[in-house]
Design an enzyme around this catalytic site. Sequence first.
Site, PDB file in Angstrom:
ATOM      1  N   CYS A 115     -22.955  36.751 -10.576  1.00 53.52           N
ATOM      2  CA  CYS A 115     -22.357  37.044  -9.258  1.00 53.52           C
ATOM      3  C   CYS A 115     -23.369  36.960  -8.125  1.00 53.52           C
ATOM      4  O   CYS A 115     -22.995  36.766  -6.968  1.00 53.52           O
ATOM      5  CB  CYS A 115     -21.705  38.422  -9.267  1.00 53.52           C
ATOM      6  SG  CYS A 115     -20.320  38.494 -10.394  1.00 53.52           S
ATOM      7  N   HIS A 262     -19.972  39.595  -1.964  1.00 51.30           N
ATOM      8  CA  HIS A 262     -19.448  38.969  -3.178  1.00 51.30           C
ATOM      9  C   HIS A 262     -18.138  39.663  -3.519  1.00 51.30           C
ATOM     10  O   HIS A 262     -18.046  40.897  -3.480  1.00 51.30           O
ATOM     11  CB  HIS A 262     -20.459  39.120  -4.319  1.00 51.30           C
ATOM     12  CG  HIS A 262     -19.825  38.966  -5.667  1.00 51.30           C
ATOM     13  ND1 HIS A 262     -19.098  37.850  -6.004  1.00 51.30           N
ATOM     14  CD2 HIS A 262     -19.776  39.798  -6.747  1.00 51.30           C
ATOM     15  CE1 HIS A 262     -18.635  37.999  -7.237  1.00 51.30           C
ATOM     16  NE2 HIS A 262     -19.025  39.167  -7.696  1.00 51.30           N
ATOM     17  N   ASN A 292     -12.180  37.409  -8.695  1.00 56.69           N
ATOM     18  CA  ASN A 292     -13.653  37.325  -8.649  1.00 56.69           C
ATOM     19  C   ASN A 292     -14.071  35.954  -9.178  1.00 56.69           C
ATOM     20  O   ASN A 292     -13.911  35.672 -10.362  1.00 56.69           O
ATOM     21  CB  ASN A 292     -14.217  38.462  -9.505  1.00 56.69           C
ATOM     22  CG  ASN A 292     -15.737  38.476  -9.596  1.00 56.69           C
ATOM     23  OD1 ASN A 292     -16.388  37.459  -9.385  1.00 56.69           O
ATOM     24  ND2 ASN A 292     -16.301  39.615  -9.940  1.00 56.69           N
TER      25      ASN A 292
HETATM   26  N1  ACO Z   1      -3.868  46.757 -16.932  1.00 53.24           N
HETATM   27  C1  ACO Z   1      -3.432  47.976 -17.285  1.00 53.24           C
HETATM   28  N2  ACO Z   1      -4.240  48.913 -17.803  1.00 53.24           N
HETATM   29  C2  ACO Z   1      -5.538  48.602 -17.975  1.00 53.24           C
HETATM   30  C3  ACO Z   1      -6.054  47.343 -17.609  1.00 53.24           C
HETATM   31  C4  ACO Z   1      -5.151  46.394 -17.079  1.00 53.24           C
HETATM   32  N3  ACO Z   1      -5.541  45.174 -16.696  1.00 53.24           N
HETATM   33  N4  ACO Z   1      -7.372  47.324 -17.885  1.00 53.24           N
HETATM   34  C5  ACO Z   1      -7.663  48.520 -18.394  1.00 53.24           C
HETATM   35  N5  ACO Z   1      -6.573  49.290 -18.454  1.00 53.24           N
HETATM   36  C6  ACO Z   1      -6.441  50.677 -18.938  1.00 53.24           C
HETATM   37  C7  ACO Z   1      -7.513  51.044 -19.910  1.00 53.24           C
HETATM   38  O1  ACO Z   1      -7.183  50.654 -21.215  1.00 53.24           O
HETATM   39  C8  ACO Z   1      -7.552  52.540 -19.757  1.00 53.24           C
HETATM   40  O2  ACO Z   1      -6.498  53.097 -20.473  1.00 53.24           O
HETATM   41  P1  ACO Z   1      -6.681  54.518 -21.249  1.00 53.24           P
HETATM   42  O3  ACO Z   1      -6.996  55.511 -20.168  1.00 53.24           O
HETATM   43  O4  ACO Z   1      -5.370  54.715 -21.896  1.00 53.24           O
HETATM   44  O5  ACO Z   1      -7.826  54.299 -22.176  1.00 53.24           O
HETATM   45  C9  ACO Z   1      -7.248  52.755 -18.276  1.00 53.24           C
HETATM   46  O6  ACO Z   1      -6.605  51.560 -17.835  1.00 53.24           O
HETATM   47  C10 ACO Z   1      -8.484  52.980 -17.432  1.00 53.24           C
HETATM   48  O7  ACO Z   1      -9.457  51.978 -17.776  1.00 53.24           O
HETATM   49  P2  ACO Z   1     -10.866  51.937 -17.131  1.00 53.24           P
HETATM   50  O8  ACO Z   1     -11.613  50.764 -17.669  1.00 53.24           O
HETATM   51  O9  ACO Z   1     -11.483  53.291 -17.222  1.00 53.24           O
HETATM   52  O10 ACO Z   1     -10.450  51.661 -15.603  1.00 53.24           O
HETATM   53  P3  ACO Z   1     -11.327  51.763 -14.321  1.00 53.24           P
HETATM   54  O11 ACO Z   1     -10.733  52.742 -13.407  1.00 53.24           O
HETATM   55  O12 ACO Z   1     -12.786  51.857 -14.619  1.00 53.24           O
HETATM   56  O13 ACO Z   1     -11.078  50.340 -13.670  1.00 53.24           O
HETATM   57  C11 ACO Z   1     -12.177  48.227 -13.375  1.00 53.24           C
HETATM   58  C12 ACO Z   1     -11.492  49.168 -14.356  1.00 53.24           C
HETATM   59  C13 ACO Z   1     -11.167  47.787 -12.332  1.00 53.24           C
HETATM   60  C14 ACO Z   1     -12.644  47.006 -14.140  1.00 53.24           C
HETATM   61  C15 ACO Z   1     -13.342  48.944 -12.680  1.00 53.24           C
HETATM   62  O14 ACO Z   1     -14.170  49.570 -13.617  1.00 53.24           O
HETATM   63  C16 ACO Z   1     -14.182  48.019 -11.860  1.00 53.24           C
HETATM   64  O15 ACO Z   1     -13.740  47.457 -10.879  1.00 53.24           O
HETATM   65  N6  ACO Z   1     -15.467  47.861 -12.205  1.00 53.24           N
HETATM   66  C17 ACO Z   1     -16.338  46.952 -11.510  1.00 53.24           C
HETATM   67  C18 ACO Z   1     -16.069  45.586 -11.996  1.00 53.24           C
HETATM   68  C19 ACO Z   1     -16.788  44.590 -11.128  1.00 53.24           C
HETATM   69  O16 ACO Z   1     -16.922  44.761  -9.945  1.00 53.24           O
HETATM   70  N7  ACO Z   1     -17.237  43.535 -11.687  1.00 53.24           N
HETATM   71  C20 ACO Z   1     -17.902  42.583 -10.836  1.00 53.24           C
HETATM   72  C21 ACO Z   1     -19.072  42.071 -11.377  1.00 53.24           C
HETATM   73  S1  ACO Z   1     -18.607  40.778 -12.399  1.00 53.24           S
HETATM   74  C22 ACO Z   1     -19.977  39.796 -12.571  1.00 53.24           C
HETATM   75  O17 ACO Z   1     -21.018  40.073 -12.124  1.00 53.24           O
HETATM   76  C23 ACO Z   1     -19.806  38.581 -13.458  1.00 53.24           C
END
Ligand code: ACO
Length: 335
Positions: A115, A262, A292
């Site tokens: 990224c 980004h 992304n």
């Molecule tokens: N749809 C529905 N439910 C989902 C999904 C989905 N797509 N994905 C995960 N869940 C569920 C999980 O299974 C979990 O369920 P559970 O509570 O029953 O176990 C629940 O939702 C919460 O999951 P978390 O992973 O804890 O969700 P979180 O609030 O952390 O959000 C997210 C996830 C959006 C990915 C967040 O962590 C985030 O944005 N992180 C940063 C990611 C990022 O910015 N990446 C960029 C860099 S990428 C690069 O450099 C290549």
Amino acid sequence: MYKSKITGMGMYVPENEITNRDLTALMDTSHEWILERTGIESRRHIKKGDGNTTATMGVKASRIAIERSGIDKNDIDLILFATLSPDYYFPGSGVIVQKELDIPTCPAMDIRNQCSGFIYALSTADQFIKTGMYKNILIIGSENHSGGLDMTTRGRGVSVIFGDGAGAVVLSRSSSEETGILSTHLHSEGKYAEELSLIGPSTRRWVPEIMAANDAEDTSYYPYMNGQLVFKNAVVRFSEVIMEGLQENQMTPDQIDMLIPHQANLRISQFIQKKFGLTDDQVYNNIMRYGNTTAGSIPIAMTEAWEAGKIKSGDLVVLAAFGSGFTWGSALIRW
Ligand code: ACO
């Protein structure tokens, strides 16, 4: 020392739009969950047979950037290609762009900083221009994520976020002292290398080994992301590296005209916007439409912002990125 300046920009995304609702047919997810957590409404995916690859999308974006810069393609002194999804293990995608653009011989290299790849490439190009070694550098950020995502419920935490697309810029020696790149700032912290990664297939685990294991449960060939750790680090590092750039130039946040972060997650961009006291018009986001696109995201966003007339001559434009590595960086540009 010379100064460098962006003289042309271009972007390309595949036509095939995948909405959040389209994803619900493939996995247990919902439009509401994706929108609330990430801000994403749709993304573009390469469609089998549409001719798009990481390199060819980069070529399409490059042709526009070169035309807008007004230079002849044969005046390009260096090609820098930032991607985490190159067409091949080797050679890099930079030489494929060179072949497609029919540029006989100039150096071409790939930059593997995910990224932050575009900022790393921009910074590298800036150094080459500052020293006087090169005059015109083509910089590309492009990704083909869609073919390598786990599009089932198992992979939903990662696969809903990423999209395909490419952006390109021409960076040229500037005749002006006032405009151009003011400074760039790069960082990485390798202790988190595996927290956002795709570790197999790799040279630690070659394809024949994976095939011999024939393990249907093996997910090592899909991207892994420790989402919450990425989120926590991203908000801190984005802020730090923007401040670092401002301080280096004796500037303050209220002098920013346009921040192009980004496009990792809309929640991260909004956090940064609030922290720096910027209005909606001072931050450009398009993650809603493209997801992304990793190394592609900044040049795509910058091109769109410029095309929409949101970047004007004399503006202070700040670019910032954070991603796998972990790596992060910023660039301050006087337009
Ligand atoms: N749809 C529905 N439910 C989902 C999904 C989905 N797509 N994905 C995960 N869940 C569920 C999980 O299974 C979990 O369920 P559970 O509570 O029953 O176990 C629940 O939702 C919460 O999951 P978390 O992973 O804890 O969700 P979180 O609030 O952390 O959000 C997210 C996830 C959006 C990915 C967040 O962590 C985030 O944005 N992180 C940063 C990611 C990022 O910015 N990446 C960029 C860099 S990428 C690069 O450099 C290549």
